[in-house]
Design a protein around this motif. Structure first.
Motif, PDB file in Angstrom:
ATOM      1  N   ILE A  28      28.092 -32.179 -57.554  1.00 54.23           N
ATOM      2  CA  ILE A  28      26.858 -32.395 -56.837  1.00 54.23           C
ATOM      3  C   ILE A  28      26.393 -31.076 -56.269  1.00 54.23           C
ATOM      4  CG2 ILE A  28      25.875 -33.402 -54.509  1.00 54.23           C
ATOM      5  CD1 ILE A  28      28.001 -35.547 -54.983  1.00 54.23           C
ATOM      6  N   ASP A  69      19.815 -28.524 -60.180  1.00 56.63           N
ATOM      7  CA  ASP A  69      19.220 -29.415 -61.031  1.00 56.63           C
ATOM      8  C   ASP A  69      19.313 -29.196 -62.538  1.00 56.63           C
ATOM      9  OD1 ASP A  69      18.894 -31.009 -58.976  1.00 56.63           O
ATOM     10  OD2 ASP A  69      16.671 -30.740 -58.531  1.00 56.63           O
ATOM     11  N   THR A  83      21.393 -37.048 -55.420  1.00 53.43           N
ATOM     12  CA  THR A  83      21.244 -36.005 -56.289  1.00 53.43           C
ATOM     13  C   THR A  83      20.993 -35.909 -57.656  1.00 53.43           C
ATOM     14  OG1 THR A  83      22.816 -34.902 -54.580  1.00 53.43           O
ATOM     15  CG2 THR A  83      22.577 -33.754 -56.470  1.00 53.43           C
ATOM     16  N   ASN A 102      17.590 -37.594 -58.380  1.00 50.98           N
ATOM     17  CA  ASN A 102      16.395 -36.711 -58.070  1.00 50.98           C
ATOM     18  C   ASN A 102      16.178 -35.791 -59.511  1.00 50.98           C
ATOM     19  OD1 ASN A 102      15.495 -37.898 -55.944  1.00 50.98           O
ATOM     20  ND2 ASN A 102      16.905 -36.517 -54.641  1.00 50.98           N
TER      21      ASN A 102
END
Length: 370
Positions: free
Chosen positions: A16, A20, A45, A48
């Motif tokens: 996590i 990204d 997470t 998104n």
């Protein structure tokens, strides 16, 4: 001398904590769209990271063709279609996608007397017959869409379009498709949509072209068949492989594939690409107690480089045909199931879930994710 205190140990790093960009690189290596869905919905997470990047979603779609989830059996009349899932015990993510979908339309209103539908009537050439309808939307389904209905009379075809933005219908002009008039009213059947073009069949035995609808302009045109297929339009099926237009046709116990591409002189035309001889299918028919004389291959659909076909007519066939798939890249033949009821058959390919697209339109509900 005062003792020096050791610095606290660093906090453990988990997946996590990755950014990204790294998460999306990991997700691109997942084996399939169902695997991505299960991963993305496991926590906020991950979700998104997928929702925030249209570029990632395009890359994932290019690398992972959406999987076949099963087949709808569409009976005549207003009855609700039945669904037969493709069972792959070795793929738990695919099985989860099948379990989580409402393939039996339980949310539809329960009204035995209702038979909804659209029909078009016009003067001049008699009553118009509704052929089929389809939805034009963005790949991610997050914007306005258009509902296109195709109808025809004794010699012409036309499109009618409903816009979700204006909530109005627009009726396009007739296109004179054939001359002289056909001897029977049902001279067209809907085909498939490839790269923004809907291919529609002329099912007269003497025709050597297809009717093509440009979904951007909603204009019809004609497209010649390969010379080998002239007069055989009711056997062929347009499709797509590697983003290119192809045409498949059963020939005895084999399937031939043509691609629309440029020749040595730069002119685009149909070019024979592959001939698949399905010797394995002959052995399978004999091993299951069938007769080779009763086998007549029929193309059901061609999607993402896979040909779906049956060993007999898909409707009103007393020999219970088998349904199979053929990968045009590897030549692998897969036996799917045997059909034992009278109905039309349509393969269902998993759509990209809207919940992975826009967090404003599809927010997480309380209790979902981490």
């Amino acid at each position: 001398m005062a003792s020096q205190q050791s610095p606290p140990p660093p906090a453990p790093t988990t997946v996590i904590d990755l950014g990204d960009d790294l998460l999306r690189e990991i997700f691109l290596r997942l084996p399939s769209l169902p695997s991505l869905v299960r991963a993305a919905l496991s926590c906020r997470t991950f979700l998104n990271a997928v929702r925030s990047s249209p570029v990632f979603r395009r890359s994932f779609r290019a690398a992972h063709p959406p999987p076949l989830l099963g087949f709808f059996f569409d009976p005549e009349g207003p009855a609700i279609p039945a669904f037969a899932p493709v069972r792959r015990r070795s793929d738990p993510d695919l099985a989860a996608a099948v379990r989580g979908a409402d393939f039996f339309f339980t949310r539809l209103p329960d009204d035995d007397d209702a038979s909804p539908g659209w029909a078009f009537f016009d003067d001049g050439h008699g009553q118009a017959s509704h052929l089929d309808c389809f939805i034009l939307a963005s790949e991610e389904g997050d914007g306005p869409f258009r509902l296109v209905s195709i109808c025809h009379d004794e010699s012409r075809a036309r499109a009618a379009v409903f816009s979700s933005a204006s909530r109005e219908w627009r009726i396009h002009p007739w296109y004179e498709a054939v001359a002289p008039l056909p001897e029977h009213g049902h001279w067209l059947k809907v085909g498939t949509m490839v790269n923004g073009f809907m291919f529609i069949y002329l099912i007269q035995a003497n025709e050597d072209y297809l009717l093509v609808l440009n979904t951007a302009t909603l204009q019809f045109s004609k497209m010649c068949l390969p010379p080998f297929l002239e007069g055989k339009a009711h056997f062929v099926w347009p499709g797509e492989a590697d983003g290119k237009l192809c045409m498949v046709c059963p020939v005895d116990f084999g399937i031939h594939v043509w691609f629309w591409r440029a020749d040595e002189d730069g002119f685009e035309r149909w070019m024979l690409d592959k001939k698949f001889q399905l010797l394995e299918l002959k052995s399978f028919v004999e091993d299951t107690g069938g007769s080779l004389e009763d086998v007549e291959l029929h193309i059901v659909d061609t999607i993402d480089g896979f040909v779906y076909f049956s060993t007999g007519e898909t409707f009103q066939n007393v020999h219970s045909p088998w349904f199979l798939s053929l990968c045009m890249e590897t030549g692998k033949l897969d036996k799917l199931f045997q059909k034992r009821c009278d109905s039309h058959v349509r393969p269902y390919i998993m759509a990209w879930p809207c919940s992975l697209v826009n967090s404003k339109l599809y927010p997480l509900r309380e209790g979902e994710g981490a």
